[in-house]
Design a protein around this motif. Structure first.
Motif, PDB file in Angstrom:
ATOM      1  N   THR A  50       0.807  -1.220   0.000  1.00  0.00           N
ATOM      2  CA  THR A  50       0.000   0.000   0.000  1.00  0.00           C
ATOM      3  C   THR A  50       0.839   1.268   0.000  1.00  0.00           C
ATOM      4  OG1 THR A  50      -0.074   0.027   2.416  1.00  0.00           O
ATOM      5  CG2 THR A  50      -1.838  -1.173   1.275  1.00  0.00           C
ATOM      6  N   GLY A  51       2.114   1.144   0.334  1.00  0.00           N
ATOM      7  CA  GLY A  51       2.971   2.314   0.459  1.00  0.00           C
ATOM      8  C   GLY A  51       2.811   3.047   1.774  1.00  0.00           C
ATOM      9  N   LYS A  52       1.981   2.522   2.687  1.00  0.00           N
ATOM     10  CA  LYS A  52       1.738   3.169   3.973  1.00  0.00           C
ATOM     11  C   LYS A  52       2.782   2.734   5.005  1.00  0.00           C
ATOM     12  CE  LYS A  52      -2.462   3.419   5.624  1.00  0.00           C
ATOM     13  NZ  LYS A  52      -2.676   4.878   5.734  1.00  0.00           N
ATOM     14  N   MET A  53       3.220   3.678   5.808  1.00  0.00           N
ATOM     15  CA  MET A  53       4.059   3.343   6.957  1.00  0.00           C
ATOM     16  C   MET A  53       3.182   3.203   8.197  1.00  0.00           C
ATOM     17  SD  MET A  53       7.130   2.627   7.820  1.00  0.00           S
ATOM     18  CE  MET A  53       7.126   1.746   9.379  1.00  0.00           C
ATOM     19  N   ASN A  54       2.484   4.276   8.545  1.00  0.00           N
ATOM     20  CA  ASN A  54       1.516   4.245   9.646  1.00  0.00           C
ATOM     21  C   ASN A  54       0.245   3.554   9.130  1.00  0.00           C
ATOM     22  OD1 ASN A  54      -0.265   4.758  11.733  1.00  0.00           O
ATOM     23  ND2 ASN A  54      -0.074   6.982  11.639  1.00  0.00           N
TER      24      ASN A  54
ATOM     25  N   ALA B  48       6.981  -1.491   3.212  1.00  0.00           N
ATOM     26  CA  ALA B  48       6.577  -2.902   3.290  1.00  0.00           C
ATOM     27  C   ALA B  48       7.557  -3.686   4.150  1.00  0.00           C
ATOM     28  CB  ALA B  48       6.490  -3.507   1.888  1.00  0.00           C
ATOM     29  N   GLY B  49       8.852  -3.507   3.891  1.00  0.00           N
ATOM     30  CA  GLY B  49       9.862  -4.214   4.673  1.00  0.00           C
ATOM     31  C   GLY B  49       9.926  -3.759   6.116  1.00  0.00           C
ATOM     32  N   LEU B  50       9.737  -2.480   6.353  1.00  0.00           N
ATOM     33  CA  LEU B  50       9.794  -1.949   7.717  1.00  0.00           C
ATOM     34  C   LEU B  50       8.628  -2.464   8.556  1.00  0.00           C
ATOM     35  CD1 LEU B  50      10.852   1.730   6.958  1.00  0.00           C
ATOM     36  CD2 LEU B  50      12.305  -0.127   7.804  1.00  0.00           C
TER      37      LEU B  50
ATOM     38  N   ARG C 295      15.254  -1.034  10.404  1.00  0.00           N
ATOM     39  CA  ARG C 295      14.573  -0.385  11.500  1.00  0.00           C
ATOM     40  C   ARG C 295      13.850   0.890  11.055  1.00  0.00           C
ATOM     41  NH1 ARG C 295      16.331  -2.115  16.260  1.00  0.00           N
ATOM     42  NH2 ARG C 295      16.080  -0.094  17.309  1.00  0.00           N
ATOM     43  N   ALA C 296      12.545   0.889  11.229  1.00  0.00           N
ATOM     44  CA  ALA C 296      11.792   2.125  11.013  1.00  0.00           C
ATOM     45  C   ALA C 296      12.343   3.190  11.955  1.00  0.00           C
ATOM     46  CB  ALA C 296      10.314   1.895  11.280  1.00  0.00           C
ATOM     47  N   LEU C 297      12.379   4.440  11.508  1.00  0.00           N
ATOM     48  CA  LEU C 297      12.989   5.500  12.320  1.00  0.00           C
ATOM     49  C   LEU C 297      12.284   5.689  13.655  1.00  0.00           C
ATOM     50  CD1 LEU C 297      13.920   8.224   9.675  1.00  0.00           C
ATOM     51  CD2 LEU C 297      15.350   6.423  10.657  1.00  0.00           C
ATOM     52  N   MET C 298      10.978   5.368  13.727  1.00  0.00           N
ATOM     53  CA  MET C 298      10.281   5.507  14.997  1.00  0.00           C
ATOM     54  C   MET C 298      10.811   4.548  16.057  1.00  0.00           C
ATOM     55  SD  MET C 298       8.523   2.430  14.793  1.00  0.00           S
ATOM     56  CE  MET C 298       7.531   2.586  16.240  1.00  0.00           C
ATOM     57  N   MET C 299      11.554   3.508  15.656  1.00  0.00           N
ATOM     58  CA  MET C 299      12.127   2.599  16.640  1.00  0.00           C
ATOM     59  C   MET C 299      13.206   3.283  17.463  1.00  0.00           C
ATOM     60  SD  MET C 299      12.390  -1.012  14.535  1.00  0.00           S
ATOM     61  CE  MET C 299      12.491  -2.029  16.032  1.00  0.00           C
ATOM     62  N   ASP C 300      14.042   4.071  16.800  1.00  0.00           N
ATOM     63  CA  ASP C 300      15.176   4.702  17.475  1.00  0.00           C
ATOM     64  C   ASP C 300      14.926   6.150  17.864  1.00  0.00           C
ATOM     65  OD1 ASP C 300      17.307   2.566  17.338  1.00  0.00           O
ATOM     66  OD2 ASP C 300      16.734   2.682  15.233  1.00  0.00           O
TER      67      ASP C 300
ATOM     68  N   ASP D 203       5.606   8.693  10.591  1.00  0.00           N
ATOM     69  CA  ASP D 203       4.990   8.198   9.360  1.00  0.00           C
ATOM     70  C   ASP D 203       5.973   8.279   8.201  1.00  0.00           C
ATOM     71  OD1 ASP D 203       2.949   7.066   7.881  1.00  0.00           O
ATOM     72  OD2 ASP D 203       2.004   8.972   7.385  1.00  0.00           O
ATOM     73  N   MET D 204       7.249   8.099   8.496  1.00  0.00           N
ATOM     74  CA  MET D 204       8.279   8.209   7.467  1.00  0.00           C
ATOM     75  C   MET D 204       8.617   6.831   6.928  1.00  0.00           C
ATOM     76  SD  MET D 204      11.866  10.333   7.648  1.00  0.00           S
ATOM     77  CE  MET D 204      10.939  11.879   7.703  1.00  0.00           C
ATOM     78  N   GLY D 205       8.319   6.599   5.667  1.00  0.00           N
ATOM     79  CA  GLY D 205       8.546   5.304   5.048  1.00  0.00           C
ATOM     80  C   GLY D 205       9.545   5.331   3.921  1.00  0.00           C
TER      81      GLY D 205
END
Length: 818
Positions: free
Chosen positions: A159-163, A490-492, A601-606, A615-617
């Motif tokens: 979908t291209g969505k992060m959040n 998708a991978g994140l 790692r999605a940036l929200m992890m760190d 919501d940065m993908g």
């Protein structure tokens, strides 16, 4: 279940003028009660102080079915129970759970009482109408999330969505999407619903809900980790830990659809060795078995593979490894089919390939007769391995490429899900198919040998699959910039479900639209495709598996030109960079196995405090040190796209549709890109060592061979030797790149690289710590040992300003001041 009653918890409640007795019963792990009116019963169970199971059921007794995903048994947890008015409150050392006795709704808070998540309304139980699912229900439960709360997971979607807020999504396994009923929140909690049927996930202003087509009850696990890493750790505790992969699997893999002979496979490896370009893995795709009536015979029945053992020996002699395509289906002329069919262990629905003839389009007059096997059946999994072992593993095959573990389902009809499996209807267990298929191969190989680690590349995944040595790829995506952009979130999101190993087809699978015609394979000479391929490969360099693969056109480096040309050089540069990072990557993989870490790692992890990254993908961390900002838009050519899916992608009419005048393309020009540097730390440009402050968007220079890469201040990054394959040279002279600006640490991990002796303690850890105030790097005493380990080595410590110091290390603590 052992139960005993809490004194004083038998309450007399008045409802609608009728006196009813409502009893709250304390159980070994929590409490249970029946809501007024007897519509359902509810049980709350502590599995650990921070993992709680909630079960709601309309039956008299709680249904108990062995979980396919959950491996954790409830521990002995100390918790208190308090009853006040209409609320039962349970407290462990980590969580507060409240249960409304009237409505049966459950809410969760942390140990300080800060709200985390609450159910919204009562569950829905609608009896299944079809005969095969009789006795089960369509089950739904809604939850209430904060308005601005970000959530992640749900599997791997295109979908291209992060959040994952503000959408309705039908979750069912397919070629391109992997579905898992799990999400985690920016607030530091996760929710996993232990159900395997197709599911409608909805998040809107009315609430957030899961609606399962088949279930015996509401059955979910709430976990609180405090942050994203904590939730991942809880999820792996619940569904299984991650075994180590061989070191070589983190090198470069070459593949395409398909190598057509034994000689071609060996020749590709030989050409890489002649060119001096690193390579560790070569993959054989389908049809080594011959025609489609022999589909997935798991035997080399194609005459162009006359001596498979010699093929493996030749590949191994060049210090490379091989993987081979195996499927979840069998053609009617195969030995596995003939053994499975009389036992009722094959499904009766249409799957790939549609025709028994190897031509396009499929000829309906000659149906393939290929059928999917019942991976839920222990007997069927035994039969599968018997033929895999006798037909392929005996030759020394290194790993498995388990294609179509979704599995492929052509001309889908809802009634197909009425198909009976070993565990009930296919509808009931549909989404867990990849878990069972992959698990069967993993467990059988582990039973045979511990000298070769299991590595399974597979097209579909479900939570828990991380325990089976699998690396999931994103399916047959089309070659387009839009699809490249979709792969990052998708991978994140897949990784945030607790499954850390993920990759995608570098360059996209269907490249036909970039060819002049179907057969000439000219995409590597087409600048539109060259730019897309290079940018995709740069992204793939920073995923857990670096693998080039696709249809319509060859993907080997020498197809794109020769040394000294910009496209060739850009590809070689990233492959060599990947190999220099192997000590960093392999040590990070140990953090995954030993400390429940996540590679991609999605940036929200760190940086959870930085709302700009929620919501940065299009950016992410690769391990603890690298901020990766892949170039996801065309800079030298225009973006051309012919939309394809896994069916239309095979249509030869797509060839040649992405055309324009590209005579003026100059890949030597400098370009630029915008990058956001998260706040709370300083950053170093990996290429220039320029130091920049976080919390800002910058414009940086790019070129075809360069993407934005930044290193977090306080990082220690070990760089390995220049090699042609992963184990060519020992790590006896590593460069330790130290990036000052904050305290930092790193643990260098080594073992025997391809067996399970590490599970018995055969490994070493060398801790390293940078102290910012004293400007001192301390290399601690080596921990552990294994046969053949390096007793001594040299470390060259390098700073961003170019200053270096070399130290001899013999396993004892040393320090370097810079």
């Amino acid at each position: 279940m052992k139960t005993f009653r809490l004194v004083g918890l038998v309450l007399m409640l008045c409802s609608a003028g009728t006196l009813m007795a409502q009893e709250v019963i304390r159980t070994e792990h929590g409490v249970k009660l029946e809501v007024p009116g007897g519509t359902f019963r509810c049980e709350v169970q502590f599995y650990t102080p921070s993992i709680v199971r909630v079960v709601k059921y309309p039956q008299a007794e709680m249904p108990e079915e062995k979980s396919l995903a959950v491996v954790l048994a409830p521990e002995e947890v100390k918790f208190n129970v308090k009853v006040a008015d209409d609320v039962v409150t349970l407290k462990s050392s980590e969580l507060t759970v409240t249960l409304d006795k009237q409505g049966g709704t459950v809410a969760f808070a942390d140990k300080q009482g800060a709200p985390l998540l609450a159910e919204q309304g009562a569950p829905s139980f609608k009896p299944c109408e079809n005969e095969v699912d009789k006795g089960y229900y369509r089950v739904r439960q809604a939850f209430r999330l904060d308005k601005e709360e970000a959530i992640y997971g749900i599997g791997q979607l295109q979908t291209g969505k992060m959040n994952q807020r503000n959408q309705q999504k039908y979750l069912i396994q397919s070629n391109l999407e992997d579905s898992s009923p799990f999400f985690q929140s920016i607030k530091g909690y996760g929710l996993y619903w232990d159900n395997y049927s197709p599911t409608t996930f909805t998040d809107n202003t009315g609430g957030t809900s899961f609606d399962f087509e088949v279930g015996a009850c509401v059955n979910y696990y709430f976990m609180y980790g405090g942050n994203a890493d904590g939730v991942v750790a809880e999820m792996r505790e619940l569904t299984g830990q991650v075994p180590m992969f061989p070191l070589w699997t983190y090198g470069y893999w070459q593949s395409k659809e398909r190598y057509k002979s034994q000689a071609e496979v060996v020749d590709v490896v030989r050409k890489y060795r002649e060119l001096g370009v690193p390579l560790d893995g070569i993959i054989q795709d389908w049809q080594y078995w011959g025609h489609n009536y022999l589909w997935n015979a798991m035997d080399f029945t194609n005459p162009l593979y006359p001596n498979p053992k010699q093929m493996l020996d030749d590949v191994h002699a060049m210090n490379a490894h091989m993987s081979i395509s195996i499927w979840s289906s069998f053609g009617p002329a195969t030995k596995p089919y003939r053994e499975l069919a009389p036992k009722g262990l094959l499904y009766d629905f249409k799957t790939w390939p549609a025709s028994g003839l190897d031509n396009w389009p499929p000829d309906p007059e000659y149906p393939s007769g290929v059928k999917v096997y019942d991976a839920y059946s222990p007997e069927a999994r035994d039969i599968y391995w018997k033929y895999l072992g006798d037909g392929i593993f005996k030759y020394g095959m290194d790993t498995w490429w388990m294609d179509s573990t979704d599995p492929d389902h052509l001309d889908f009809k809802p009634s197909d899900l009425d198909q009976k499996t070993y565990l009930g209807s296919f509808r009931k267990v549909r989404n867990a198919y990849p878990l069972m298929a992959v698990g069967g191969v993993y467990e059988h190989q582990r039973a045979v040998t511990s000298d070769k680690r299991v590595f399974i590349l597979t097209r579909s995944g479900f939570v828990g699959q991380q325990r089976y040595g699998s690396n999931v790829w994103s399916g047959d995506v089309g070659s387009s910039w839009e699809n490249l952009r979709k792969q990052v979130p998708a991978g994140l999101n897949f990784s945030l479900c607790g499954m850390p190993h993920w990759n995608c087809d570098i360059g996209g699978f269907f490249a036909g639209q970039y060819n002049k015609s179907w057969n000439d394979g000219t995409a590597p000479k087409n600048p539109l495709y060259q730019e897309l391929y290079v940018r995709w490969l740069q992204f793939g360099t920073f995923t857990p598996m670096m693998r080039s693969h696709g249809a319509d056109t060859p993907r080997e480096i020498y197809q794109f030109g020769k040394k000294g040309e910009p496209v060739y050089d850009a590809i070689e540069k990233m492959i060599r960079l990947r190999y220099s990072l192997l000590p960093y990557i392999y040590s990070t993989s140990w953090e995954v196995t030993h400390r429940q870490f996540t590679i991609m790692r999605a940036l929200m992890m760190d940086f959870p405090a930085d709302k700009n990254v929620w919501d940065m993908g299009d950016e992410y961390m690769f391990g603890k040190a690298f901020l990766v900002a892949p170039v996801l838009e065309a800079q030298y050519t225009s973006e051309k796209e012919v939309k394809v899916d896994e069916q239309s992608g095979w249509n030869r009419d797509n060839a040649g549709k992405a055309k324009e005048d590209v005579a003026g393309v100059d890949f030597t020009q400098k370009k630029s890109a915008s990058v956001y540097l998260p706040e709370g730390t300083a950053w170093y440009d990996f290429w220039t060592n320029e130091k920049l402050e976080g919390g800002q968007e910058i414009t940086c220079e790019t070129s075809l061979d360069l993407i934005p890469l930044y290193i977090k201040a306080g990082s220690i990054v070990p760089l390995g030797p220049d090699v042609q394959y992963a184990t060519e040279k020992t790590w006896d002279a590593l460069t330790l790149c130290v990036y000052p600006g904050a305290d930092g640490s790193f643990i260098l991990y080594e073992d025997e690289f391809d067996n399970y002796n590490y599970e018995k303690g055969a490994y070493t850890e060398i801790p390293m710590a940078w102290d910012e105030s004293s400007r001192r790097l301390t290399i601690g005493a080596r921990k552990g040992s294994y046969p053949g380990m390096l007793e001594s080595r040299k470390f060259t410590v390098r700073m961003p300003d170019g200053k270096e110091k070399t130290v001899n290390y013999t396993g004892k603590k040393v320090s370097v001041k810079l």
